[in-house]
Design a protein around this motif. Sequence first.
Motif, mmCIF file in Angstrom:
data_model
loop_
_atom_site.group_PDB
_atom_site.id
_atom_site.type_symbol
_atom_site.label_atom_id
_atom_site.label_comp_id
_atom_site.label_asym_id
_atom_site.label_seq_id
_atom_site.Cartn_x
_atom_site.Cartn_y
_atom_site.Cartn_z
ATOM 1 N N GLY A 179 -44.999 -25.014 -11.860
ATOM 2 C CA GLY A 179 -45.212 -26.298 -12.316
ATOM 3 C C GLY A 179 -46.457 -26.150 -13.757
ATOM 4 N N ARG A 180 -46.596 -27.428 -14.080
ATOM 5 C CA ARG A 180 -47.507 -27.655 -15.050
ATOM 6 C C ARG A 180 -48.857 -26.616 -14.947
ATOM 7 N NH1 ARG A 180 -49.295 -33.252 -17.720
ATOM 8 N NH2 ARG A 180 -50.501 -32.458 -19.480
ATOM 9 N N PHE A 181 -49.295 -26.785 -13.426
ATOM 10 C CA PHE A 181 -50.526 -26.205 -13.265
ATOM 11 C C PHE A 181 -50.453 -24.827 -12.769
ATOM 12 C CE2 PHE A 181 -51.227 -30.832 -13.702
ATOM 13 C CZ PHE A 181 -52.249 -30.890 -14.368
ATOM 14 N N GLY A 182 -49.247 -24.020 -12.568
ATOM 15 C CA GLY A 182 -48.884 -23.032 -11.841
ATOM 16 C C GLY A 182 -48.262 -23.213 -10.620
ATOM 17 N N PRO A 183 -48.294 -22.205 -9.547
ATOM 18 C CA PRO A 183 -47.425 -22.380 -8.310
ATOM 19 C C PRO A 183 -47.782 -23.575 -7.597
ATOM 20 C CG PRO A 183 -48.196 -20.267 -8.746
ATOM 21 C CD PRO A 183 -48.863 -20.987 -9.765
ATOM 22 N N GLU A 184 -46.815 -24.378 -7.408
ATOM 23 C CA GLU A 184 -47.247 -25.528 -6.363
ATOM 24 C C GLU A 184 -46.224 -25.678 -5.491
ATOM 25 O OE1 GLU A 184 -46.535 -28.413 -9.704
ATOM 26 O OE2 GLU A 184 -44.736 -28.984 -9.316
ATOM 27 N N LEU A 185 -46.532 -26.713 -4.480
ATOM 28 C CA LEU A 185 -45.675 -27.039 -3.394
ATOM 29 C C LEU A 185 -44.911 -28.281 -3.339
ATOM 30 C CD1 LEU A 185 -47.737 -25.402 -0.279
ATOM 31 C CD2 LEU A 185 -45.615 -24.272 -1.400
ATOM 32 N N LEU A 186 -43.599 -28.331 -3.191
ATOM 33 C CA LEU A 186 -43.159 -29.548 -2.999
ATOM 34 C C LEU A 186 -42.888 -29.580 -1.397
ATOM 35 C CD1 LEU A 186 -40.277 -29.677 -5.809
ATOM 36 C CD2 LEU A 186 -42.587 -30.705 -5.809
ATOM 37 N N CYS A 187 -43.173 -30.761 -0.911
ATOM 38 C CA CYS A 187 -43.269 -31.070 0.587
ATOM 39 C C CYS A 187 -42.474 -32.232 1.025
ATOM 40 C CB CYS A 187 -44.564 -31.126 1.176
ATOM 41 S SG CYS A 187 -45.597 -29.474 0.860
ATOM 42 N N GLU A 188 -42.142 -32.237 2.317
ATOM 43 C CA GLU A 188 -41.504 -33.336 2.762
ATOM 44 C C GLU A 188 -41.646 -33.314 4.299
ATOM 45 O OE1 GLU A 188 -37.211 -35.675 2.873
ATOM 46 O OE2 GLU A 188 -37.467 -33.959 1.187
ATOM 47 N N LEU A 189 -42.117 -34.492 4.757
ATOM 48 C CA LEU A 189 -42.570 -34.586 6.202
ATOM 49 C C LEU A 189 -42.061 -35.905 6.503
ATOM 50 C CD1 LEU A 189 -44.436 -33.256 8.457
ATOM 51 C CD2 LEU A 189 -46.297 -34.778 7.633
ATOM 52 N N THR A 190 -41.605 -35.772 8.045
ATOM 53 C CA THR A 190 -41.014 -37.007 8.734
ATOM 54 C C THR A 190 -42.305 -37.891 9.264
ATOM 55 O OG1 THR A 190 -39.037 -36.300 9.312
ATOM 56 C CG2 THR A 190 -39.649 -38.123 10.339
ATOM 57 N N VAL A 191 -42.586 -39.173 9.060
ATOM 58 C CA VAL A 191 -43.510 -39.922 9.704
ATOM 59 C C VAL A 191 -43.132 -41.137 10.037
ATOM 60 C CG1 VAL A 191 -45.067 -38.891 7.529
ATOM 61 C CG2 VAL A 191 -43.874 -40.982 7.260
ATOM 62 N N ARG A 226 -43.874 -45.017 10.823
ATOM 63 C CA ARG A 226 -44.366 -46.264 10.117
ATOM 64 C C ARG A 226 -45.184 -47.240 11.236
ATOM 65 N NH1 ARG A 226 -39.003 -46.011 7.849
ATOM 66 N NH2 ARG A 226 -39.108 -45.290 5.800
ATOM 67 N N ALA A 227 -45.974 -48.085 10.749
ATOM 68 C CA ALA A 227 -46.580 -48.806 11.524
ATOM 69 C C ALA A 227 -45.607 -49.705 12.389
ATOM 70 C CB ALA A 227 -47.489 -49.919 10.804
ATOM 71 N N ASP A 228 -44.591 -49.947 12.198
ATOM 72 C CA ASP A 228 -43.528 -50.846 12.961
ATOM 73 C C ASP A 228 -42.721 -49.915 13.914
ATOM 74 O OD1 ASP A 228 -41.646 -49.264 11.432
ATOM 75 O OD2 ASP A 228 -40.831 -51.024 10.389
ATOM 76 N N GLY A 229 -43.001 -48.533 14.001
ATOM 77 C CA GLY A 229 -42.228 -47.549 14.942
ATOM 78 C C GLY A 229 -41.271 -46.788 14.558
ATOM 79 N N SER A 230 -40.794 -47.266 13.268
ATOM 80 C CA SER A 230 -39.740 -46.396 12.663
ATOM 81 C C SER A 230 -40.092 -45.209 11.881
ATOM 82 C CB SER A 230 -39.017 -47.580 11.720
ATOM 83 O OG SER A 230 -39.772 -47.703 10.531
ATOM 84 N N THR A 231 -39.335 -44.484 11.446
ATOM 85 C CA THR A 231 -39.419 -43.231 10.995
ATOM 86 C C THR A 231 -38.871 -42.935 9.474
ATOM 87 O OG1 THR A 231 -37.608 -42.017 11.885
ATOM 88 C CG2 THR A 231 -39.650 -41.942 13.156
ATOM 89 N N GLY A 232 -39.492 -42.419 8.782
ATOM 90 C CA GLY A 232 -38.952 -42.045 7.290
ATOM 91 C C GLY A 232 -39.530 -40.695 6.863
ATOM 92 N N SER A 233 -39.497 -40.568 5.385
ATOM 93 C CA SER A 233 -39.773 -39.431 4.892
ATOM 94 C C SER A 233 -40.857 -39.624 3.888
ATOM 95 C CB SER A 233 -38.307 -38.623 4.109
ATOM 96 O OG SER A 233 -38.806 -37.624 3.452
ATOM 97 N N GLN A 234 -41.920 -38.728 4.042
ATOM 98 C CA GLN A 234 -42.570 -38.971 3.149
ATOM 99 C C GLN A 234 -43.063 -37.720 2.108
ATOM 100 O OE1 GLN A 234 -47.076 -38.347 4.282
ATOM 101 N NE2 GLN A 234 -47.203 -40.531 3.421
ATOM 102 N N PRO A 235 -42.529 -37.722 0.819
ATOM 103 C CA PRO A 235 -42.700 -36.395 0.060
ATOM 104 C C PRO A 235 -43.846 -36.343 -0.603
ATOM 105 C CG PRO A 235 -41.557 -38.239 -1.201
ATOM 106 C CD PRO A 235 -41.693 -38.782 0.371
ATOM 107 N N SER A 236 -44.350 -35.069 -0.799
ATOM 108 C CA SER A 236 -45.742 -34.807 -1.454
ATOM 109 C C SER A 236 -45.457 -33.628 -2.389
ATOM 110 C CB SER A 236 -46.814 -34.963 -0.388
ATOM 111 O OG SER A 236 -46.450 -33.613 0.264
ATOM 112 N N ARG A 237 -46.265 -33.628 -3.495
ATOM 113 C CA ARG A 237 -46.384 -32.418 -4.207
ATOM 114 C C ARG A 237 -47.947 -31.911 -4.332
ATOM 115 N NH1 ARG A 237 -46.140 -33.232 -10.654
ATOM 116 N NH2 ARG A 237 -46.474 -31.135 -11.170
ATOM 117 N N ILE A 238 -48.416 -30.684 -3.872
ATOM 118 C CA ILE A 238 -49.326 -30.207 -3.754
ATOM 119 C C ILE A 238 -49.804 -29.152 -4.798
ATOM 120 C CG2 ILE A 238 -51.230 -29.082 -2.184
ATOM 121 C CD1 ILE A 238 -49.295 -30.179 0.200
#
Length: 211
Positions: free
Chosen positions: A119-131, A133-145
């Motif tokens: 990436g722009r700052f060199g090697p980076e990680l694209l992550c995805e995690l199932t989380v 939610r407050a209502d008990g449902s699940t969803g995907s949370q993407p992040s870029r580290i």
Amino acid sequence: MKFRRKSDADAVPETVGESDSPDADSGPVGPHDVDDLPEGVDRVDLGSLVIEPEAGRELRLQVDEQSGNVQAVVLAGADGALELRAFAAPRNGDLWSDVRPQIAADMARRGGTATEREGRFGPELLCELTVTRADGSTGSQPSRIIGVNGPRWLLRATFLGRPAVEPEAAEAWEDTLRKVAVRRGAHALPVGEPLPLILPENARRTDAPSE
């Protein structure tokens, strides 16, 4: 810039609204060591991290409720957020190369994925995690580290929301990251030790930067 104390229980919203991203500026490339910062700019001093206020960015401090220690700085906006943490690193070395496999392994243990790319700052990680939610449902949370090696410090930056997945939204947030400065301090610390963050006295006050 708004200040808000943020506990571990607070979560960055997974669904973010639409927002136009400004063009990237052509300023000096950062993040910076605090000793290299130019004068004449008002900044928020949080100990190991020094932040330049920006319109549309709310500064939140993630605080451990038991110890009262500040664990991370979060800059939140309409389209996402940027979490910042700084760590002690060796004088001559590449701590980010050592940390990336650890992050990827942790993501895998939690049932997520981590893909490395350049990436722009060199090697980076694209992550995805199932989380959950407050209502008990699940969803995907993407992040870029992103990791930035500095003089005896490592800055770890995590983009959440649109900046994690959409290049057009990430550009303005990358420019925000470029303005961050790290204060390592002269005291000895083990490699990988979090650098201390300080809760400022005006953390409950709301300030708006002049435009």
